[in-house]
Design an enzyme around this catalytic site. Structure first.
Site, short mmCIF file in Angstrom:
data_model
loop_
_atom_site.label_atom_id
_atom_site.label_comp_id
_atom_site.label_asym_id
_atom_site.label_seq_id
_atom_site.Cartn_x
_atom_site.Cartn_y
_atom_site.Cartn_z
N TRP A 65 14.40 20.16 61.92
CA TRP A 65 15.27 19.58 60.89
C TRP A 65 16.49 20.47 60.65
O TRP A 65 17.47 20.04 60.05
CB TRP A 65 14.48 19.37 59.59
CG TRP A 65 14.03 20.67 58.94
CD1 TRP A 65 13.40 21.71 59.56
CD2 TRP A 65 14.20 21.08 57.59
NE1 TRP A 65 13.15 22.73 58.66
CE2 TRP A 65 13.63 22.38 57.45
CE3 TRP A 65 14.77 20.50 56.47
CZ2 TRP A 65 13.62 23.08 56.23
CZ3 TRP A 65 14.75 21.19 55.26
CH2 TRP A 65 14.18 22.47 55.15
N ASP A 66 16.44 21.70 61.13
CA ASP A 66 17.57 22.61 61.02
C ASP A 66 18.86 21.90 61.48
O ASP A 66 19.94 22.12 60.93
CB ASP A 66 17.38 23.84 61.94
CG ASP A 66 16.05 24.56 61.75
OD1 ASP A 66 15.09 23.93 61.29
OD2 ASP A 66 15.98 25.77 62.08
N GLU A 95 7.50 26.70 53.19
CA GLU A 95 6.29 26.62 54.04
C GLU A 95 5.15 27.52 53.58
O GLU A 95 4.08 27.49 54.18
CB GLU A 95 6.67 26.95 55.49
CG GLU A 95 7.56 25.89 56.11
CD GLU A 95 7.98 26.20 57.53
OE1 GLU A 95 7.98 27.39 57.90
OE2 GLU A 95 8.33 25.26 58.25
N LYS A 142 8.93 30.86 50.41
CA LYS A 142 9.47 31.37 51.67
C LYS A 142 10.97 31.12 51.73
O LYS A 142 11.76 31.94 52.16
CB LYS A 142 8.78 30.64 52.83
CG LYS A 142 9.24 31.10 54.21
CD LYS A 142 8.43 30.36 55.27
CE LYS A 142 8.71 30.85 56.67
NZ LYS A 142 7.96 30.12 57.68
N GLN A 143 11.38 29.92 51.32
CA GLN A 143 12.78 29.51 51.50
C GLN A 143 13.15 28.47 50.45
O GLN A 143 12.28 27.87 49.83
CB GLN A 143 12.94 28.92 52.90
CG GLN A 143 12.14 27.65 53.13
CD GLN A 143 11.83 27.40 54.60
OE1 GLN A 143 10.78 27.80 55.08
NE2 GLN A 143 12.72 26.73 55.30
O1 IFM Z 1 12.60 24.73 60.59
C1 IFM Z 1 12.37 26.05 60.27
C2 IFM Z 1 11.40 26.13 59.13
O2 IFM Z 1 11.89 25.47 58.00
C3 IFM Z 1 11.13 27.56 58.78
N1 IFM Z 1 10.59 28.24 59.91
C4 IFM Z 1 11.48 28.22 61.06
C5 IFM Z 1 11.84 26.80 61.45
C6 IFM Z 1 12.84 26.82 62.62
O3 IFM Z 1 14.04 27.42 62.22
#
Ligand code: IFM
Length: 751
Positions: A322-323, A464, A577-578
Site C-alpha cells: 500500500w506504500d 502493525e 509502530k507507525q
Molecule cells: O507496508 C509497510 C508496512 O506498513 C510497515 N512495514 C513495512 C511495509 C513495507 O514498507
C-alpha cells in the site's frame, strides 16, 4: 548546488549503506552503488523489475542479474582493491541531476606507485535496457597491471540461485559476453549482452576477459562497458535483441548514449524538481528523495508498481505494498499523471488475484494483497517473521487481517480521478475495482444490531504492533471513504455511462449489493473524537498500558527483537509502530477540525515508535497543518534524509530489511508540496495554504492538475503562479479565502 551526494574516504562498515545510497536505476532495473572490485559479499546487485522467481528454497524475490561491471585489478600478483589495499584517496558520488554514479580512488602499491581508478556509470532513462560505464586507470609511474573485466556470474541473492544460463556466447577481440538466462520457476528469459571496448595509448595484451596492461604515467587505460538487458516478457527474442541493441549503443559511443539519457532525465527534472532557497541540506534531501522514486518508477509498464525498497535489491521480496498508493502516488499524480496511471493500473490489472484472495478467506469481493509482485498474488505467508529468541516462525496477521489495503487501493483510484480530472479510468476497469473492494468490506463487516451499525472486527490497521483489533480507526474511516467512492461511482456512471454501468453491474452480479453498499456507507461505525478530541485507535486501546517509548525500549532483551506479533513488547501497550489515526487525518483532512488534528497529534506523537519508515513523514504532514512548523520540519527531515544517513532499522528480528525507502521518499514530497506548500485539491477546487519552514527563503515547483500545468514559486509572503501547459484559461484557485483565475499571465498573491 544541491545535486551531488558524495562521500570521501573508504569505510568498510558503510558498504551496505552506500550500496543503497548510491543506487542508480531506470525503472527497468536498479544497480546498487557498489565498486567494481566488489562481489556478492559486498551486496552487488543488478536487480530486475517485473522478473521474480521462487526456486523452492525460500520466498519469491526479484531476480538479480550477473554484474557486468565487475573488475579485478592486480599488480605483481597482489590485488588492488579498497577492500585490502593501501587507499590514499577515495571518493564516491552520485550526480542526481544526471543519474550518474562516480568513484575516484588512488591506491599506493607495494612499490610506492600510485594507481588511480575512476569510473562513471548510468542506467539509461532514454533506453531502459542499457546500463553503461566508463572505467579509467592511470598511474604516476610506469607499472604493469593485470585487469580482469567480465560479468560476475556469482550473484548475490537472498534466496537464490534463481536462474540457469541456457545459452552463452563470447568472442575474442573486444570481448563480448552474451548470454540468456531462464528463471527456475516461471521460465522467464532474460538476456544480457555486454560489450567491453578499450581506448588507450598504452601497450596491452588481451586474452579473453583478461588484459595485461603496461600503464605509463603519460597514458591512461579506458574501458567502456555497455550492458544491455532484454526481457522475454517484452520481446520475442531477447537474446538476439540484446546483441543488436548492444551493438547499436556501443556504435553510438558512451558520450552519445549518455547525452540521450541526460536529455530524458533533465526533462523529468523540469517537472519534478523542487527548488529550495536558504536551506542547502533540505534542498539536497528533498531532491534526493525525488531521485530515488524516479529511478524505481515503472515508466515503461503497467505491469508493476514501485516496490517497498525500490530497485535497491531483493528486500521485502521486491514486493509492492500500500506504500505505493498512500505514499508514492501523489508525487506522480501532480508531476506526471501518465506514470501515476501505470501505478494505479497495476492494481486494476490484478483484480482477479484480489478476488481470489478474498475467496481464500471466505469473503466476497476484492481483498488486495499486503505484498505482491508481478503475479498480483499475495506474497506474504501466515508465518512471515522469525522469533529471534527461539528461531521459530511467528504467526503474523499481515496477510489475512490488513483489510485496509482494499480501501487504500480505492483511495489511489479516487485520488487519480480527483487530481487529474480523468474519469476514463472508470471505464478501464476502475469501476470494477471500486465495486469489488466495497463488496469485500461489506462481506467482511459485522452488523451490530444493538447499535444499528456496521463494524470491522478482527483487523490489523496501519499500526502493525496491534494486530487483530476491533474497529481500527484508520481501517474504518478508509472503508467509509471507499464505500462513498462506490456510491459516487454509481451516481457518476449512471449519469454519464449508463449502458456501461448496467453491463458492469450485470457482469459482476452486483444488483443486490448496490443497496448493501449504500447502507453500509451510511451506517459504518467511525469512532468519533472524545471530549478531548482524541480518537481511540481501536476498541479498548486507551485501556492498554500507557508508557513512553524509552520505557518500552528499556524492556528489550535484544535490540532487534520484534515489538509486535504475538508477544512483542508493544502489543499490550499504547506504543504504535507507525502513524495510524494521524495517517487517517492526513489522508482525509476535510473530515476533521484543526483542533481535533492537534489533539490527536499531541496524543499519538509521544506514543509512536516510528518503527516503520512510513511514519515520520505523516507526523510531519499533519504537523504542518496544525502550524507546528518546527516539528513538521524536523520530522520531514527525518524522512527526507533516511537514505542519506541510513537512519533506519536494518533487521526485523533476523530478517534483513535494508535498502532505499520509497514510501518515506514519497512522503517527503507530500510534506514539501502539500504540507509546506499547502496545495490541496478536492471537490471544492484547488487551494493553497502555504507556510514555509523558517530556514527556507523560497520554494519553487511545478505541478499538473486537472489538465493544467503550472509553475509555483512561494516566498515567505507571496505565491506566484504561472501556467506552463496548453490550457491557458479557467484555472481557478483559492488562497486566503479568495478565489483567483489564472490565465496567460502570471499572478502574484500575498498570503
Ligand atoms: O507496508 C509497510 C508496512 O506498513 C510497515 N512495514 C513495512 C511495509 C513495507 O514498507
Amino acid at each position: 548546488m544541491g545535486w551531488l551526494v558524495s562521500e570521501e574516504n573508504f569505510d568498510k562498515s558503510k558498504i551496505e549503506l552506500f550500496g543503497s545510497k548510491f543506487c542508480i536505476g531506470n525503472g527497468n532495473f536498479g544497480y546498487r552503488g557498489t565498486l567494481e572490485e566488489y562481489g556478492k559479499e559486498q551486496l552487488c546487485a543488478l536487480t530486475l523489475s517485473e522478473i521474480y522467481d521462487d526456486n523452492g528454497c525460500g520466498w519469491r524475490e526479484p531476480v538479480n542479474m550477473p554484474n557486468p561491471f565487475h573488475i579485478n585489478l592486480s599488480v605483481g600478483g597482489g590485488n588492488i582493491s579498497v577492500l585490502g589495499s593501501n587507499v590514499a584517496k577515495h571518493e564516491q558520488s552520485l550526480d542526481i541531476k544526471h543519474g550518474i554514479h562516480s568513484r575516484n580512488t588512488t591506491f599506493v602499491t607495494g612499490s610506492g606507485s600510485r594507481v588511480s581508478v575512476s569510473s562513471e556509470r548510468f542506467a539509461s532513462m532514454a533506453a531502459p535496457e542499457l546500463i553503461a560505464e566508463k572505467y579509467m586507470l592511470s598511474a604516476d609511474s610506469d607499472i604493469d597491471i593485470v585487469m580482469n573485466a567480465g560479468p560476475d556470474m556469482d550473484v548475490w541473492d537472498i534466496n537464490g540461485p534463481h536462474f540457469n544460463v541456457i545459452r552463452s556466447e563470447s568472442s575474442g577481440g573486444n570481448t563480448d559476453n552474451h548470454f540468456l538466462i531462464e528463471t527456475i520457476e516461471k521460465k522467464y528469459q532474460v538476456s544480457m549482452c555486454v560489450s567491453y571496448l578499450v581506448q588507450t595509448g598504452c601497450d596491452y595484451k588481451q586474452d579473453g576477459n583478461q588484459y595485461t596492461i603496461h600503464l605509463t604515467k603519460d597514458d591512461s587505460f579506458l574501458l567502456t562497458t555497455y550492458a544491455v538487458i532484454t526481457k522475454g516478457i517484452h520481446c520475442a527474442d531477447p537474446f538476439a535483441e540484446s546483441r543488436a541493441k548492444c551493438e547499436c549503443f556501443a556504435g553510438k559511443g558512451f558520450d552519445q548514449v549518455l547525452k540521450e539519457h541526460e536529455a530524458v532525465i533533465e526533462k523529468r527534472w523540469r517537472s519534478y524538481d523542487i527548488e529550495i532557497e536558504g536551506d542547502p541540506y533540505a534542498q539536497l534531501a528533498v531532491r534526493y528523495s525525488i531521485y530515488l522514486l524516479l529511478i524505481a518508477a515503472p515508466f515503461h509498464t503497467e505491469g508493476i508498481a514501485i516496490p517497498a525498497r525500490g530497485l535497491s535489491g531483493q528486500v521485502y521480496k521486491g514486493a509492492m505494498f500500500w506504500d505505493a498508493e498512500i505514499y508514492m502516488l501523489q508525487m506522480f499524480l501532480f508531476e506526471e499523471p501518465e506514470i501515476a496511471k501505470n501505478l494505479v493500473m497495476y492494481r486494476v490489472k490484478h483484480l482477479k488475484e484480489a478476488l481470489e484472495k478474498a475467496a481464500e478467506f471466505g469473503y466476497e469481493g476484492a481483498f488486495y494483497p499486503w505484498e505482491s509482485q508481478e503475479t498480483g498474488k499475495d506474497g506474504c505467508t501466515l508465518y512471515n517473521l522469525t522469533d529471534i529468541f527461539t528461531g521459530r516462525k511467528m504467526r503474523t496477521y499481515f496477510r489475512d487481517k490488513q483489510i485496509h489495503i482494499s480501501p487504500d487501493v480505492v483511495f489511489g483510484l479516487y485520488k487519480y480521478m480527483e487530481i487529474t480530472g480523468d474519469y476514463s479510468i472508470l471505464l478501464q476497469g476502475g469501476t470494477e475495482v471500486i465495486l469489488e473492494c466495497a463488496r469485500f468490506l461489506y462481506s467482511y463487516s459485522y452488523f451490530k444490531k444493538s447499535r444499528n451499525r456496521y463494524e470491522l472486527l478482527d483487523v490489523t490497521g496501519a499500526d502493525e504492533y496491534h494486530e487483530r483489533v476491533n474497529n481500527n480507526a484508520y481501517t474504518n474511516y478508509m472503508a467509509k471513504m471507499a464505500l462513498k467512492c462506490a456510491v459516487d461511482t454509481r451516481a457518476y456512471m449512471e449519469k454519464n455511462h449508463k449502458a456501461e454501468w448496467d453491463s458492469i453491474v450485470k457482469k459482476l452480479k452486483f444488483e443486490d449489493d448496490l443497496a448493501h453498499i449504500d447502507e453500509m456507507h451510511r451506517l459504518i461505525y467511525t469512532p468519533a473524537p472524545g471530549k478531548d478530541g482524541v480518537i481511540e485507535q481501536f476498541d479498548g486501546y486507551f485501556k492498554e498500558e500507557d508508557l513512553s517509548v524509552r520505557e518500552l525500549y528499556s524492556r528489550r532483551i535484544k535490540e532487534n527483537e520484534y515489538l509486535g506479533s504475538l508477544c512483542g513488547l508493544a502489543v499490550n501497550t499504547q506504543i504504535l509502530k507507525q502513524a495510524d489515526v494521524i495517517l487517517m487525518m492526513s489522508l482525509l483532512p476535510d473530515q476533521f477540525t484543526k483542533e481535533e488534528k492537534r489533539a490527536n497529534w499531541d496524543y499519538y506523537e509521544k506514543r509512536t515508535e516510528h518503527g516503520s519508515s512510513l511514519s515520520t513523514c505523516i507526523y510531519a504532514l499533519l504537523a504542518a497543518e496544525i502550524d507546528e512548523k518546527t516539528y513538521a520540519y524536523d520530522y520531514m527531515m527525518k524522512a527526507a534524509t533516511i537514505d542519506l544517513v541510513g537512519n533506519y532499522k536494518l533487521y526485523l528480528g533476523d530478517l534483513y530489511i535494508g535498502g532505499t525507502h520509497p514510501a518515506a521518499n514519497g512522503g517527503t514530497w507530500m510534506v514539501t508540496v502539500l504540507g509546506f506548500g499547502g496545495l490541496r485539491v478536492n471537490a471544492d477546487g484547488v487551494s493553497f495554504v502555504p507556510d514555509l519552514p523558517d530556514s527556507w527563503n523560497s520554494m519553487s515547483y511545478h505541478f499538473a492538475c486537472r489538465g493544467y500545468e503550472a509553475d509555483c514559486k512561494l516566498t515567505k509572503t507571496t505565491m506566484t503562479l504561472h501556467l506552463t501547459g496548453q490550457k491557458k484559461s479557467g484555472f481557478l484557485f483559492n488562497i486566503g479565502g479568495k478565489t483567483y483565475e489564472l490565465t496567460d499571465d502570471s499572478i502574484t498573491v500575498n498570503y
